[in-house]
Write a protein that holds these residues in place. Sequence first.
Motif, PDB file in Angstrom:
ATOM      1  N   LEU A 121       0.824  -1.205   0.000  1.00 41.97           N
ATOM      2  CA  LEU A 121       0.000   0.000   0.000  1.00 41.97           C
ATOM      3  C   LEU A 121       0.862   1.259   0.000  1.00 41.97           C
ATOM      4  N   ARG A 122       1.927   1.254   0.781  1.00 44.58           N
ATOM      5  CA  ARG A 122       2.796   2.425   0.858  1.00 44.58           C
ATOM      6  C   ARG A 122       3.554   2.639  -0.451  1.00 44.58           C
ATOM      7  N   SER A 123       3.892   1.552  -1.139  1.00 43.46           N
ATOM      8  CA  SER A 123       4.673   1.676  -2.372  1.00 43.46           C
ATOM      9  C   SER A 123       3.807   1.947  -3.593  1.00 43.46           C
ATOM     10  N   GLY A 124       2.480   1.980  -3.424  1.00 45.29           N
ATOM     11  CA  GLY A 124       1.595   2.261  -4.540  1.00 45.29           C
ATOM     12  C   GLY A 124       1.355   1.083  -5.457  1.00 45.29           C
ATOM     13  N   ALA A 125       1.471  -0.139  -4.946  1.00 45.87           N
ATOM     14  CA  ALA A 125       1.242  -1.333  -5.773  1.00 45.87           C
ATOM     15  C   ALA A 125      -0.194  -1.375  -6.262  1.00 45.87           C
ATOM     16  N   ASP A 126      -0.422  -2.057  -7.372  1.00 47.56           N
ATOM     17  CA  ASP A 126      -1.775  -2.109  -7.925  1.00 47.56           C
ATOM     18  C   ASP A 126      -2.644  -3.083  -7.121  1.00 47.56           C
ATOM     19  N   ASN A 127      -3.947  -3.027  -7.373  1.00 46.06           N
ATOM     20  CA  ASN A 127      -4.896  -3.850  -6.619  1.00 46.06           C
ATOM     21  C   ASN A 127      -4.648  -5.333  -6.800  1.00 46.06           C
ATOM     22  N   GLU A 128      -4.171  -5.717  -7.966  1.00 49.51           N
ATOM     23  CA  GLU A 128      -3.931  -7.144  -8.217  1.00 49.51           C
ATOM     24  C   GLU A 128      -2.889  -7.702  -7.257  1.00 49.51           C
ATOM     25  N   ALA A 129      -1.816  -6.945  -7.017  1.00 46.37           N
ATOM     26  CA  ALA A 129      -0.770  -7.401  -6.092  1.00 46.37           C
ATOM     27  C   ALA A 129      -1.306  -7.492  -4.668  1.00 46.37           C
ATOM     28  N   ILE A 130      -2.152  -6.542  -4.289  1.00 43.43           N
ATOM     29  CA  ILE A 130      -2.732  -6.562  -2.950  1.00 43.43           C
ATOM     30  C   ILE A 130      -3.712  -7.730  -2.814  1.00 43.43           C
ATOM     31  N   ASN A 131      -4.522  -7.928  -3.839  1.00 43.36           N
ATOM     32  CA  ASN A 131      -5.455  -9.070  -3.829  1.00 43.36           C
ATOM     33  C   ASN A 131      -4.716 -10.388  -3.681  1.00 43.36           C
ATOM     34  N   ALA A 132      -3.586 -10.509  -4.346  1.00 42.07           N
ATOM     35  CA  ALA A 132      -2.818 -11.757  -4.305  1.00 42.07           C
ATOM     36  C   ALA A 132      -2.388 -12.086  -2.880  1.00 42.07           C
ATOM     37  N   GLN A 133      -2.004 -11.064  -2.103  1.00 38.22           N
ATOM     38  CA  GLN A 133      -1.580 -11.304  -0.720  1.00 38.22           C
ATOM     39  C   GLN A 133      -2.757 -11.734   0.155  1.00 38.22           C
ATOM     40  N   PHE A 134      -3.901 -11.113  -0.027  1.00 34.94           N
ATOM     41  CA  PHE A 134      -5.077 -11.516   0.746  1.00 34.94           C
ATOM     42  C   PHE A 134      -5.491 -12.947   0.423  1.00 34.94           C
ATOM     43  N   LYS A 135      -5.368 -13.332  -0.839  1.00 36.81           N
ATOM     44  CA  LYS A 135      -5.779 -14.680  -1.233  1.00 36.81           C
ATOM     45  C   LYS A 135      -4.859 -15.759  -0.671  1.00 36.81           C
ATOM     46  N   LEU A 136      -3.665 -15.359  -0.254  1.00 33.06           N
ATOM     47  CA  LEU A 136      -2.745 -16.309   0.369  1.00 33.06           C
ATOM     48  C   LEU A 136      -3.058 -16.548   1.846  1.00 33.06           C
ATOM     49  N   ASP A 137      -3.967 -15.753   2.401  1.00 29.64           N
ATOM     50  CA  ASP A 137      -4.302 -15.866   3.822  1.00 29.64           C
ATOM     51  C   ASP A 137      -5.812 -15.780   3.967  1.00 29.64           C
ATOM     52  N   SER A 138      -6.468 -16.930   4.017  1.00 29.42           N
ATOM     53  CA  SER A 138      -7.935 -16.948   4.059  1.00 29.42           C
ATOM     54  C   SER A 138      -8.481 -16.326   5.342  1.00 29.42           C
ATOM     55  N   VAL A 139      -7.745 -16.460   6.443  1.00 23.40           N
ATOM     56  CA  VAL A 139      -8.200 -15.882   7.704  1.00 23.40           C
ATOM     57  C   VAL A 139      -8.199 -14.357   7.616  1.00 23.40           C
ATOM     58  N   LEU A 140      -7.145 -13.813   7.038  1.00 20.21           N
ATOM     59  CA  LEU A 140      -7.064 -12.361   6.890  1.00 20.21           C
ATOM     60  C   LEU A 140      -8.163 -11.850   5.964  1.00 20.21           C
ATOM     61  N   LEU A 141      -8.408 -12.561   4.897  1.00 23.21           N
ATOM     62  CA  LEU A 141      -9.472 -12.174   3.974  1.00 23.21           C
ATOM     63  C   LEU A 141     -10.836 -12.233   4.667  1.00 23.21           C
ATOM     64  N   PHE A 142     -11.061 -13.273   5.471  1.00 18.83           N
ATOM     65  CA  PHE A 142     -12.318 -13.387   6.213  1.00 18.83           C
ATOM     66  C   PHE A 142     -12.492 -12.211   7.167  1.00 18.83           C
ATOM     67  N   LYS A 143     -11.411 -11.839   7.869  1.00 20.63           N
ATOM     68  CA  LYS A 143     -11.494 -10.723   8.803  1.00 20.63           C
ATOM     69  C   LYS A 143     -11.825  -9.429   8.084  1.00 20.63           C
ATOM     70  N   LEU A 144     -11.234  -9.222   6.908  1.00 20.00           N
ATOM     71  CA  LEU A 144     -11.502  -7.998   6.164  1.00 20.00           C
ATOM     72  C   LEU A 144     -12.962  -7.938   5.714  1.00 20.00           C
ATOM     73  N   LEU A 145     -13.472  -9.041   5.178  1.00 23.13           N
ATOM     74  CA  LEU A 145     -14.861  -9.051   4.710  1.00 23.13           C
ATOM     75  C   LEU A 145     -15.839  -8.936   5.884  1.00 23.13           C
ATOM     76  N   ARG A 146     -15.491  -9.563   7.001  1.00 23.45           N
ATOM     77  CA  ARG A 146     -16.341  -9.421   8.182  1.00 23.45           C
ATOM     78  C   ARG A 146     -16.353  -7.978   8.664  1.00 23.45           C
ATOM     79  N   PHE A 147     -15.207  -7.335   8.605  1.00 20.00           N
ATOM     80  CA  PHE A 147     -15.112  -5.939   9.022  1.00 20.00           C
ATOM     81  C   PHE A 147     -15.944  -5.026   8.121  1.00 20.00           C
ATOM     82  N   ILE A 148     -15.781  -5.159   6.818  1.00 21.17           N
ATOM     83  CA  ILE A 148     -16.481  -4.259   5.906  1.00 21.17           C
ATOM     84  C   ILE A 148     -17.993  -4.494   5.946  1.00 21.17           C
ATOM     85  N   ASN A 149     -18.419  -5.723   6.261  1.00 19.52           N
ATOM     86  CA  ASN A 149     -19.850  -6.032   6.310  1.00 19.52           C
ATOM     87  C   ASN A 149     -20.451  -5.896   7.709  1.00 19.52           C
ATOM     88  N   SER A 150     -19.671  -5.392   8.637  1.00 17.01           N
ATOM     89  CA  SER A 150     -20.179  -5.215   9.994  1.00 17.01           C
ATOM     90  C   SER A 150     -21.366  -4.258  10.001  1.00 17.01           C
TER      91      SER A 150
END
Length: 450
Positions: free
Chosen positions: A256-285
């Motif tokens: 995020l700090r280096s200005g990477a594109d969304n695809e690179a950020i998505n790739a990191q979330f997809k490597l960690d299902s727990v982190l992805l779950f926490k993010l979706l739970r947060f946004i849908n709170s």
Amino acid sequence: MLKSLFGHRGDAAPAPATPENSEAPLPATLGFVGHQPIYTARHELVAYEFAPRDAGHRNMMAAGTLNRHDHLLLQTLENLDIFRLLERRRAFINLSLDALDDPLLPSLAEKRAICIVSPAENDDALTAALPAIRALRAAGLSFALEPALFPETRFSPAVLDVLFAEMNFLVLDFSAQTEDLLEPLLARLPQRYPHARWYARNVNSMEAYEVSRRSQGASERFVLFSGPYLTRVPLRHGSGKVDTGQLRVMEILRLLRSGADNEAINAQFKLDSVLLFKLLRFINSPANGLSRQVQTLDETLLLLGREALFRWLSLLLYTAPREDGRNRTLLERSLWRGRFMESLGRAQGNNRLECEHLFVTGMFSTLDALFEQPLSDAIAPLSLPPTISSALVDGQGLFAPYLALAFSLEKGDSARAAAIATRLGGQPEAVNRLQLEAMAWAQKVATEGG
């Protein structure tokens, strides 16, 4: 929670009034009021001790001036509305026995205040204060005193015995007393006053901490602690406790700090299902009030934005489970520093990006304690802007005074806080208001984040 975590507040501070009888040359307010965090033995933040700039000179004041000084302290704290802002914390306030008839004091009885009373001149003055103490205790106010300031060479044991029996807390201050003086107190007082709980103040070393833990009858009664030792951790170069989940969060923060594109950020979330779950739970709170469920990372990034995602991930670094509550304490302190520095920068007219960077500087200032490694090592993977890294590592640059001001207020070093704030152009009333609002905000967000 989005509003709490990413919104702003800008309440104006009411102007403190002056005491009615002010023949002595006292200021209109007490200036910068420091706040010393107080913890349990499990590192849970439960209270603050508030002290004004001239707290160290209270014992040298004449009685009349001291009374007006204490009235001004009570009035300043009331005007700052600390008890509304700090609804989950208690407040320790140092007062003279002569101030017990102050008209503002009864209103504190229902507000979780604890009065630390100063010595009087003689036995008669101590005895005269007892009815007021008993009446205020009956109304719900708690009391504390520092036994080392009430020596039996000055006061009679019989009078001290009656006074000590009225105290809810007994205080040991390790910054002003030697171990030779403190250990005799611990050898006899816990058994003599078993109802009282103990507050170890200014604990700055393992040796001081051990004094409060090894004395017979005292170890189980010490319930409150303040001082740098409580949050200090051993630093191990390159070998701190950074788990896999934290490493993943750090990598996304770097992207995020280096200005990477969304695809690179998505790739990191997809490597960690727990982190992805926490993010979706947060946004849908429900607290975020969305009209429909968000199910993709792209939608989440669009709704949150990169700055908000950066803040949420920064908070997530501190929320790993830990039995002693230390991570939650670090989270709240980080949030306080970040919010205070950001608010101060905004009040000083800094631009939006500078204010955002001030928040990041404060937020990451405890990563050394979190990861148990030097701060320079902890922030190395993040590729932070030079203004942030210079303030954190070297104490230099544009943001360094803001961070130093936050440190000074935390330590209760109000004289240094005044000097730094003067350089920044901040007035005492405004800085006091900003620090207390930041404390309340951090407390709220840390609780929700848990």
